[in-house]
Design an enzyme around this catalytic site. Structure first.
Site, PDB file in Angstrom:
ATOM      1  N   ILE A   1     -62.666  12.769  17.842  1.00 28.65           N
ATOM      2  CA  ILE A   1     -63.562  13.837  18.299  1.00 28.65           C
ATOM      3  C   ILE A   1     -62.754  15.000  18.889  1.00 28.65           C
ATOM      4  O   ILE A   1     -63.010  16.171  18.589  1.00 28.65           O
ATOM      5  CB  ILE A   1     -64.576  13.293  19.334  1.00 28.65           C
ATOM      6  CG1 ILE A   1     -65.437  12.197  18.685  1.00 28.65           C
ATOM      7  CG2 ILE A   1     -65.461  14.415  19.878  1.00 28.65           C
ATOM      8  CD1 ILE A   1     -66.270  11.365  19.661  1.00 28.65           C
TER       9      ILE A   1
ATOM     10  N   ASP B   1     -49.471  10.721  29.211  1.00 26.59           N
ATOM     11  CA  ASP B   1     -50.567   9.822  29.567  1.00 26.59           C
ATOM     12  C   ASP B   1     -51.417  10.503  30.647  1.00 26.59           C
ATOM     13  O   ASP B   1     -50.855  11.137  31.554  1.00 26.59           O
ATOM     14  CB  ASP B   1     -49.975   8.500  30.082  1.00 26.59           C
ATOM     15  CG  ASP B   1     -51.000   7.391  30.077  1.00 26.59           C
ATOM     16  OD1 ASP B   1     -51.968   7.456  30.875  1.00 26.59           O
ATOM     17  OD2 ASP B   1     -50.861   6.466  29.264  1.00 26.59           O
TER      18      ASP B   1
ATOM     19  N   SER C   1     -71.269   7.610  27.286  1.00 22.53           N
ATOM     20  CA  SER C   1     -71.561   6.911  26.034  1.00 22.53           C
ATOM     21  C   SER C   1     -72.951   6.279  26.076  1.00 22.53           C
ATOM     22  O   SER C   1     -73.467   5.966  27.157  1.00 22.53           O
ATOM     23  CB  SER C   1     -70.531   5.791  25.859  1.00 22.53           C
ATOM     24  OG  SER C   1     -70.964   4.872  24.894  1.00 22.53           O
TER      25      SER C   1
ATOM     26  N   TYR D   1     -66.595  -1.531  29.134  1.00 20.58           N
ATOM     27  CA  TYR D   1     -66.488  -0.147  28.659  1.00 20.58           C
ATOM     28  C   TYR D   1     -67.731   0.645  29.093  1.00 20.58           C
ATOM     29  O   TYR D   1     -67.619   1.753  29.626  1.00 20.58           O
ATOM     30  CB  TYR D   1     -66.338  -0.143  27.132  1.00 20.58           C
ATOM     31  CG  TYR D   1     -66.456   1.229  26.502  1.00 20.58           C
ATOM     32  CD1 TYR D   1     -65.381   2.123  26.519  1.00 20.58           C
ATOM     33  CD2 TYR D   1     -67.636   1.645  25.885  1.00 20.58           C
ATOM     34  CE1 TYR D   1     -65.480   3.382  25.949  1.00 20.58           C
ATOM     35  CE2 TYR D   1     -67.748   2.899  25.311  1.00 20.58           C
ATOM     36  CZ  TYR D   1     -66.671   3.764  25.349  1.00 20.58           C
ATOM     37  OH  TYR D   1     -66.788   5.007  24.777  1.00 20.58           O
TER      38      TYR D   1
ATOM     39  N   ASN E   1     -73.691   7.110  18.409  1.00 19.52           N
ATOM     40  CA  ASN E   1     -72.618   6.618  17.531  1.00 19.52           C
ATOM     41  C   ASN E   1     -72.093   7.771  16.680  1.00 19.52           C
ATOM     42  O   ASN E   1     -72.734   8.178  15.713  1.00 19.52           O
ATOM     43  CB  ASN E   1     -73.134   5.498  16.623  1.00 19.52           C
ATOM     44  CG  ASN E   1     -73.367   4.225  17.401  1.00 19.52           C
ATOM     45  OD1 ASN E   1     -74.317   4.134  18.178  1.00 19.52           O
ATOM     46  ND2 ASN E   1     -72.495   3.257  17.226  1.00 19.52           N
TER      47      ASN E   1
HETATM   48  N1  LIG Z   1     -66.635   7.711  18.637  1.00 23.26           N
HETATM   49  C1  LIG Z   1     -67.806   7.446  19.226  1.00 23.26           C
HETATM   50  O1  LIG Z   1     -68.789   7.056  18.580  1.00 23.26           O
HETATM   51  C2  LIG Z   1     -67.976   7.656  20.714  1.00 23.26           C
HETATM   52  C3  LIG Z   1     -69.219   7.358  21.277  1.00 23.26           C
HETATM   53  C4  LIG Z   1     -69.388   7.541  22.657  1.00 23.26           C
HETATM   54  C5  LIG Z   1     -68.347   8.036  23.432  1.00 23.26           C
HETATM   55  N2  LIG Z   1     -67.145   8.294  22.838  1.00 23.26           N
HETATM   56  C6  LIG Z   1     -66.070   8.815  23.702  1.00 23.26           C
HETATM   57  O2  LIG Z   1     -65.545   9.990  23.113  1.00 23.26           O
HETATM   58  C7  LIG Z   1     -64.155  10.133  23.484  1.00 23.26           C
HETATM   59  C8  LIG Z   1     -63.310  10.329  22.246  1.00 23.26           C
HETATM   60  O3  LIG Z   1     -63.438   9.157  21.430  1.00 23.26           O
HETATM   61  P1  LIG Z   1     -62.882   9.073  19.941  1.00 23.26           P
HETATM   62  O4  LIG Z   1     -63.868   8.311  19.162  1.00 23.26           O
HETATM   63  O5  LIG Z   1     -62.449  10.411  19.485  1.00 23.26           O
HETATM   64  O6  LIG Z   1     -61.616   8.110  20.167  1.00 23.26           O
HETATM   65  P2  LIG Z   1     -60.102   8.244  19.684  1.00 23.26           P
HETATM   66  O7  LIG Z   1     -59.445   6.933  19.990  1.00 23.26           O
HETATM   67  O8  LIG Z   1     -60.029   8.755  18.296  1.00 23.26           O
HETATM   68  O9  LIG Z   1     -59.539   9.374  20.659  1.00 23.26           O
HETATM   69  C9  LIG Z   1     -59.066   9.096  21.959  1.00 23.26           C
HETATM   70  C10 LIG Z   1     -57.776   9.883  22.155  1.00 23.26           C
HETATM   71  O10 LIG Z   1     -57.315   9.679  23.486  1.00 23.26           O
HETATM   72  C11 LIG Z   1     -55.929   9.363  23.464  1.00 23.26           C
HETATM   73  N3  LIG Z   1     -55.657   8.526  24.632  1.00 23.26           N
HETATM   74  C12 LIG Z   1     -56.109   7.260  24.854  1.00 23.26           C
HETATM   75  N4  LIG Z   1     -55.641   6.820  26.029  1.00 23.26           N
HETATM   76  C13 LIG Z   1     -54.902   7.835  26.571  1.00 23.26           C
HETATM   77  C14 LIG Z   1     -54.162   7.982  27.774  1.00 23.26           C
HETATM   78  N5  LIG Z   1     -54.081   6.979  28.672  1.00 23.26           N
HETATM   79  N6  LIG Z   1     -53.523   9.147  27.997  1.00 23.26           N
HETATM   80  C15 LIG Z   1     -53.579  10.164  27.090  1.00 23.26           C
HETATM   81  N7  LIG Z   1     -54.263  10.073  25.931  1.00 23.26           N
HETATM   82  C16 LIG Z   1     -54.910   8.919  25.678  1.00 23.26           C
HETATM   83  C17 LIG Z   1     -55.699   8.650  22.149  1.00 23.26           C
HETATM   84  O11 LIG Z   1     -54.358   8.701  21.703  1.00 23.26           O
HETATM   85  C18 LIG Z   1     -56.646   9.425  21.218  1.00 23.26           C
HETATM   86  O12 LIG Z   1     -55.991  10.531  20.647  1.00 23.26           O
HETATM   87  C19 LIG Z   1     -63.831   8.885  24.299  1.00 23.26           C
HETATM   88  O13 LIG Z   1     -63.998   9.174  25.674  1.00 23.26           O
HETATM   89  C20 LIG Z   1     -64.893   7.883  23.867  1.00 23.26           C
HETATM   90  O14 LIG Z   1     -65.107   6.897  24.833  1.00 23.26           O
HETATM   91  C21 LIG Z   1     -66.926   8.125  21.512  1.00 23.26           C
END
Ligand SMILES: NC(=O)c1ccc[n+]([C@@H]2O[C@H](COP(=O)([O-])OP(=O)(O)OC[C@H]3O[C@@H](n4cnc5c(N)ncnc54)[C@H](O)[C@@H]3O)[C@@H](O)[C@H]2O)c1
Length: 306
Positions: free
Chosen positions: A12, A51, A116, A140, A169
């Site tokens: 995202i 991080d 979420s 989570y 989702n």
């Molecule tokens: N994909 C979904 O359906 C969904 C639904 C609800 C909420 N979310 C939330 O949206 C956000 C993005 O999710 P996504 O699906 O793009 O996931 P993703 O895993 O593709 O992206 C997460 C990014 O954060 C980075 N990251 C993780 N831990 C880290 C840390 N400690 N320090 C620095 N960078 C770190 C990862 O390398 C990755 O690039 C998250 O907060 C997730 O919980 C996603």
């Protein structure tokens, strides 16, 4: 404007960075590449491999002086949170506090970030609205619910405004297969490799699948609502069963495939459907990408990347 996006190398976050750059903003991405991919990061963005728990985060932000922070970095896997609640808490809460303190110290105007649908747990009064008291069924979901309270208290106590989105989702190109919304990316990966797919349960469970461009649009709209603060669902308010998803894939995929029905997984939610009322009223926005179009684009992405 100068804008910082944590997690900007992820699914995202990387789409959001593209949209911000297209709108003419200067973007700094902070990501530790744990699940993200360096190649997803727009070449016009400054990339910092760091991080979010790093003590140097505030100093890095002070150099860039962002006006807004989008905090997308997180531990995103529900099963991982059950295996290792301490790690989930470390990244999603202690990491969040580090980001919030950095925002305060550099005088950020607003933090915009996701919660979420997992915060609702298995409530059966649908559609799910932002005022409902959630009973998360995973760690989570619990850290996301707690995130919302941290944001509220940082706002009330320290004057840091926020918008927190309860994403349903999310699906689309660049999605990994480990995160919570991953069923579509898992199906795409397997189908483009001519493998069969599996469904846990009878396939009649429904999810509210929202395309990534609509999620980005909600974030972009938030940027232009300086007075808006609070929690907002980002969803379609349409339930799609996994069987319906399979039927759509049958139309898109150019070869035959089989579906194996396996025993339902304990703790899986039967139906998830999030109200769009606040999204429409507060952001003036509704999801526009229809499932068939979104699935076709997503499948083409997975097909072409092999
Ligand atoms: N994909 C979904 O359906 C969904 C639904 C609800 C909420 N979310 C939330 O949206 C956000 C993005 O999710 P996504 O699906 O793009 O996931 P993703 O895993 O593709 O992206 C997460 C990014 O954060 C980075 N990251 C993780 N831990 C880290 C840390 N400690 N320090 C620095 N960078 C770190 C990862 O390398 C990755 O690039 C998250 O907060 C997730 O919980 C996603």
């Amino acid at each position: 404007m100068n804008i910082c996006v944590t997690g900007g190398a992820g699914f995202i976050g990387s789409h959001l960075v593209d949209a911000l750059i297209n709108e003419g903003h200067k973007v700094m991405v902070i990501d530790n590449l744990s699940t993200g991919c360096r190649d997803f990061v727009n070449s016009k963005a400054d990339f910092v491999e760091m991080d979010i728990r790093d003590k140097e985060l505030a100093a890095k932000m002070a150099e860039f002086k962002p006006e807004y922070v989008f905090h997308e970095a997180a531990q995103t896997m529900v099963p991982e949170s059950m295996k290792d609640p301490a790690f989930d808490c470390d990244v999603n809460l202690l990491g969040l506090i580090n980001v919030l303190n950095a925002c305060r110290s550099v005088g950020v105007k607003k933090i915009i970030m996701p919660s979420s649908a997992a915060v609702y747990g298995d409530l059966d009064t649908l559609p799910l609205t932002e005022t409902m008291a959630g009973q998360p069924s995973s760690f989570y979901g619990l850290t996301k619910l707690t995130t919302e309270s941290y944001l509220r208290i940082y706002h009330e106590a320290f004057g840091l405004p926020y918008i927190c989105f309860r994403y349903a989702n999310v699906y689309g190109p660049r999605q990994g297969n480990g995160g919570e919304g991953g069923v579509i990316s898992i199906f795409c990966e397997r189908l483009q490799a001519h493998k069969d797919i599996s469904i846990f349960g009878d396939g009649e469970q429904t999810r509210d699948f929202v395309y990534v461009d609509d999620v980005v649009a909600a974030n972009m709209a938030a940027l232009h609502k300086p007075d808006l603060v609070g929690v907002i669902n980002v969803s379609t308010e349409r339930g799609t069963s996994l069987n319906k998803l399979v039927a759509q894939f049958k139309k898109i995929v150019d070869h035959e495939f089989n579906v194996h029905y396996e025993e339902a997984r304990q703790g899986d939610i039967k139906h998830s459907l999030l109200s769009t009322k606040r999204m429409i009223n507060e952001l003036g926005l509704s999801a526009t990408v229809k499932l068939d179009k979104g699935l076709t684009t997503t499948y083409e992405y997975f097909h072409n990347k092999k």
